[in-house]
Design a protein around this motif. Structure first.
Motif, PDB file in Angstrom:
ATOM      1  N   VAL A  77       0.837  -1.198   0.000  1.00 15.00           N
ATOM      2  CA  VAL A  77       0.000   0.000   0.000  1.00 15.00           C
ATOM      3  C   VAL A  77       0.876   1.254   0.000  1.00 15.00           C
ATOM      4  CG1 VAL A  77      -1.650   1.347   1.363  1.00 15.00           C
ATOM      5  CG2 VAL A  77      -2.000  -1.108   1.060  1.00 15.00           C
ATOM      6  N   LEU A  78       1.900   1.271   0.842  1.00 16.63           N
ATOM      7  CA  LEU A  78       2.817   2.413   0.864  1.00 16.63           C
ATOM      8  C   LEU A  78       3.500   2.583  -0.496  1.00 16.63           C
ATOM      9  CD1 LEU A  78       4.293   4.671   2.364  1.00 16.63           C
ATOM     10  CD2 LEU A  78       5.919   2.950   3.205  1.00 16.63           C
ATOM     11  N   ALA A  79       3.894   1.466  -1.113  1.00 16.47           N
ATOM     12  CA  ALA A  79       4.523   1.533  -2.436  1.00 16.47           C
ATOM     13  C   ALA A  79       3.591   2.169  -3.449  1.00 16.47           C
ATOM     14  CB  ALA A  79       4.915   0.126  -2.895  1.00 16.47           C
ATOM     15  N   ALA A  80       2.315   1.791  -3.428  1.00 15.20           N
ATOM     16  CA  ALA A  80       1.356   2.337  -4.385  1.00 15.20           C
ATOM     17  C   ALA A  80       1.176   3.839  -4.202  1.00 15.20           C
ATOM     18  CB  ALA A  80       0.017   1.619  -4.240  1.00 15.20           C
ATOM     19  N   VAL A  81       1.173   4.301  -2.966  1.00 19.64           N
ATOM     20  CA  VAL A  81       1.029   5.742  -2.697  1.00 19.64           C
ATOM     21  C   VAL A  81       2.247   6.507  -3.219  1.00 19.64           C
ATOM     22  CG1 VAL A  81       0.884   7.483  -0.874  1.00 19.64           C
ATOM     23  CG2 VAL A  81      -0.497   5.396  -0.729  1.00 19.64           C
ATOM     24  N   VAL A  82       3.443   5.970  -2.979  1.00 17.23           N
ATOM     25  CA  VAL A  82       4.659   6.629  -3.471  1.00 17.23           C
ATOM     26  C   VAL A  82       4.674   6.667  -4.993  1.00 17.23           C
ATOM     27  CG1 VAL A  82       7.182   6.458  -3.579  1.00 17.23           C
ATOM     28  CG2 VAL A  82       5.995   6.045  -1.413  1.00 17.23           C
ATOM     29  N   ASN A  83       4.263   5.576  -5.628  1.00  9.90           N
ATOM     30  CA  ASN A  83       4.231   5.532  -7.087  1.00  9.90           C
ATOM     31  C   ASN A  83       3.250   6.559  -7.647  1.00  9.90           C
ATOM     32  OD1 ASN A  83       4.941   4.544  -9.641  1.00  9.90           O
ATOM     33  ND2 ASN A  83       3.248   3.106  -9.649  1.00  9.90           N
ATOM     34  N   LEU A  84       2.107   6.704  -7.003  1.00  9.11           N
ATOM     35  CA  LEU A  84       1.124   7.685  -7.443  1.00  9.11           C
ATOM     36  C   LEU A  84       1.707   9.095  -7.379  1.00  9.11           C
ATOM     37  CD1 LEU A  84      -1.764   8.313  -8.341  1.00  9.11           C
ATOM     38  CD2 LEU A  84      -2.440   8.302  -5.931  1.00  9.11           C
ATOM     39  N   ALA A  85       2.428   9.403  -6.314  1.00 10.70           N
ATOM     40  CA  ALA A  85       3.064  10.723  -6.195  1.00 10.70           C
ATOM     41  C   ALA A  85       4.107  10.925  -7.284  1.00 10.70           C
ATOM     42  CB  ALA A  85       3.707  10.864  -4.813  1.00 10.70           C
ATOM     43  N   SER A  86       4.877   9.884  -7.584  1.00  6.09           N
ATOM     44  CA  SER A  86       5.918   9.983  -8.602  1.00  6.09           C
ATOM     45  C   SER A  86       5.335  10.264  -9.979  1.00  6.09           C
ATOM     46  CB  SER A  86       6.727   8.680  -8.641  1.00  6.09           C
ATOM     47  OG  SER A  86       7.605   8.664  -9.743  1.00  6.09           O
ATOM     48  N   VAL A  87       4.281   9.511 -10.345  1.00  5.22           N
ATOM     49  CA  VAL A  87       3.691   9.680 -11.670  1.00  5.22           C
ATOM     50  C   VAL A  87       3.006  11.030 -11.795  1.00  5.22           C
ATOM     51  CG1 VAL A  87       2.032   8.731 -13.299  1.00  5.22           C
ATOM     52  CG2 VAL A  87       3.426   7.189 -11.938  1.00  5.22           C
ATOM     53  N   ALA A  88       2.339  11.476 -10.726  1.00  9.70           N
ATOM     54  CA  ALA A  88       1.701  12.797 -10.758  1.00  9.70           C
ATOM     55  C   ALA A  88       2.746  13.893 -10.978  1.00  9.70           C
ATOM     56  CB  ALA A  88       0.935  13.035  -9.457  1.00  9.70           C
ATOM     57  N   LEU A  89       3.907  13.760 -10.352  1.00 11.54           N
ATOM     58  CA  LEU A  89       4.980  14.732 -10.570  1.00 11.54           C
ATOM     59  C   LEU A  89       5.505  14.669 -11.994  1.00 11.54           C
ATOM     60  CD1 LEU A  89       6.925  16.867  -9.454  1.00 11.54           C
ATOM     61  CD2 LEU A  89       8.395  14.995  -8.640  1.00 11.54           C
TER      62      LEU A  89
END
Length: 464
Positions: A77-89
């Motif tokens: 779950v933490l990985a998915a949140v970090v990935n979402l932030a990365s792609v949004a950036l």
């Protein structure tokens, strides 16, 4: 909480794996061309991409130990949140510094994501049925990854061909779509992944986190006791370096042949779709390869074959020749991943499976970062074709490193390396296995016997 059946575990694993790799299918055809559109040279792209490798190197084992200690679900779950932030950036990143930040976040994500889902599948399958042969699900996972990547690549090409929308360029459109898909994937992860773990308050959670370094040390100890495992992980050094040729340099090579980056981006969508369907076919063929050749000999031959396909991409004239070599490369890649990861899984037992899978990924990511920098510099100075030829040689060099696994299978070595079960293990403790210097799995509780003709398959594409 009721225990999931083997079928339910496999079904959920394949759904989550597909949702994890569908966005990657959208990203792969365009990310290098998009970074070039935003003003970066190939050398700068290599340096930005290296941020991912550095973060993976620093965090891979701590996050793997954390997953083994506190559970796979919270780490995913933490990985998915970090990935979402990365792609949004990535949607708005328009400078070298911001693109470095994008890939640094990707490094954190890859470190968190590497291993827990596959380990959850294997352990949950064995919890449902200790005699279950998890290799079938791992092989199907390789096929699911190929299909998901193919669908993502086709969608990516369609979005690029559709053209710019509002403030977003044609090459940015797939990244916008990835943001939406990441939200869907996070919801599915929360709904589908169930994990039986001891009830833990805050003090128990702190104790589990404190346990992570010990589990990392135990996993590292496996490499000292197993020549086979050490050789298999060494393969990743050369493989990770060489994969830059078809993951990052191929779009540039195609744009060079066509003389138009947007046209190359649009063409790469359907071409990558075909390549990943071919990848899925390669993954499905691994049982046949192991029956005919044995897992280790087949893996070694495929390393050589992949190098040959990269030579084809570098030297064949015209877009058709380049793309045919690209598709064949992915057939080989799809077959190679399950063979390699099956061999890795058969070298470890007990609660350290995630840590060992992450060790495998850990060495490939910095190698990929080094490949991005070195091959990017070579491409800028001597041409993309020369850089791809260098990468092809590096891929072939890895082939002899499968010899220890082949010798061990012929010798009939008795047991995987393992270590005592940690207090926070999700399953009841298994008997500790004795240290072993060259052993594939054979006769261990809950693990199918290792025979050279068995399909030793895995979902190694999850680390690519």
């Amino acid at each position: 909480m009721a225990t999931l059946s083997v079928h339910q575990v496999r079904h959920r694993y394949l759904i989550l794996l597909g949702l994890r790799w569908l966005p990657v299918g959208l990203l792969v055809p365009v990310f290098v061309l998009l970074m070039q559109e935003r003003g970066l040279t190939l050398a700068e792209i290599g340096m930005a991409f290296a941020a991912q490798g550095v973060l993976v190197l620093a965090l891979e084992l701590p996050t793997a130990g954390l997953a083994d200690a506190v559970g796979r679900r919270p780490v995913l779950v933490l990985a998915a949140v970090v990935n979402l932030a990365s792609v949004a950036l990535f949607v708005v990143a328009d400078s070298f510094a911001l693109l470095v930040a994008v890939w640094a976040l990707q490094g954190v994500y890859r470190a968190l994501d590497s291993g827990p889902l596959e380990s959850w599948f294997v352990d949950s399958t064995l919890a449902a049925d200790p005699e279950a042969e998890y290799e079938r699900g791992l092989s199907q996972g390789g096929t699911a990854v190929g299909v998901a990547m193919a669908a993502g690549a086709l969608l990516s090409g369609g979005l690029v061909a559709f053209g710019p929308v509002g403030p977003f360029s044609a090459l940015t459109m797939p990244i916008v779509a990835i943001v939406v898909l990441q939200v869907v994937g996070l919801v599915a992860l929360l709904a589908l992944l169930r994990e039986r773990r001891p009830t833990a308050g805050s003090s128990a959670l702190r104790e589990s986190i404190a346990e992570a370094p010990r589990m990392i040390g135990q996993a590292m100890g496996l490499l000292r006791r197993s020549r086979v495992l050490l050789a298999l992980l060494s393969v990743e050094l050369f493989w990770g370096f060489g994969m830059v040729t078809f993951e990052a340099l191929l779009p540039v090579r195609l744009a060079e042949v066509l003389g138009d980056a947007d046209r190359a981006g649009a063409l790469l969508g359907p071409a990558t779709m075909v390549a990943w369907l071919a990848n899925a076919g390669g993954a499905a063929a691994t049982p046949l390869l192991t029956r005919r050749l044995g897992a280790a000999p087949a893996a070694a031959l495929l390393r050589i074959a992949q190098g040959v396909t990269v030579v084809g991409m570098a030297l064949l004239a015209g877009p058709v020749g380049v793309l045919v070599a690209f598709v064949v490369c992915y057939v080989v890649h799809g077959a190679s991943n399950p063979l390699h990861m099956g061999l890795v899984h058969r070298q470890v037992d007990g609660p350290y499976r995630t840590s060992v899978v992450s060790l495998n990924s850990m060495v490939s990511m910095p190698a990929g970062a080094a490949g991005g920098i070195v091959l990017g510099l070579v491409a800028d100075r001597a041409g993309v074709s020369v850089a791809m030829l260098v990468g092809a040689v590096v891929l072939v060099i890895a082939a002899p490193l499968y010899l220890p696994a082949w010798r061990a299978s012929r010798d009939g070595s008795p047991a995987p390396v393992g270590a005592p079960t940690a207090a926070a293990s999700p399953e009841p403790p298994e008997p500790a296995t004795q240290p072993d210097t060259s052993a594939p799995v054979s006769g261990q509780p809950g693990v199918p016997p290792a025979r050279d003709g068995d399909p030793t398959t895995g979902a190694g594409a999850a680390r690519r």
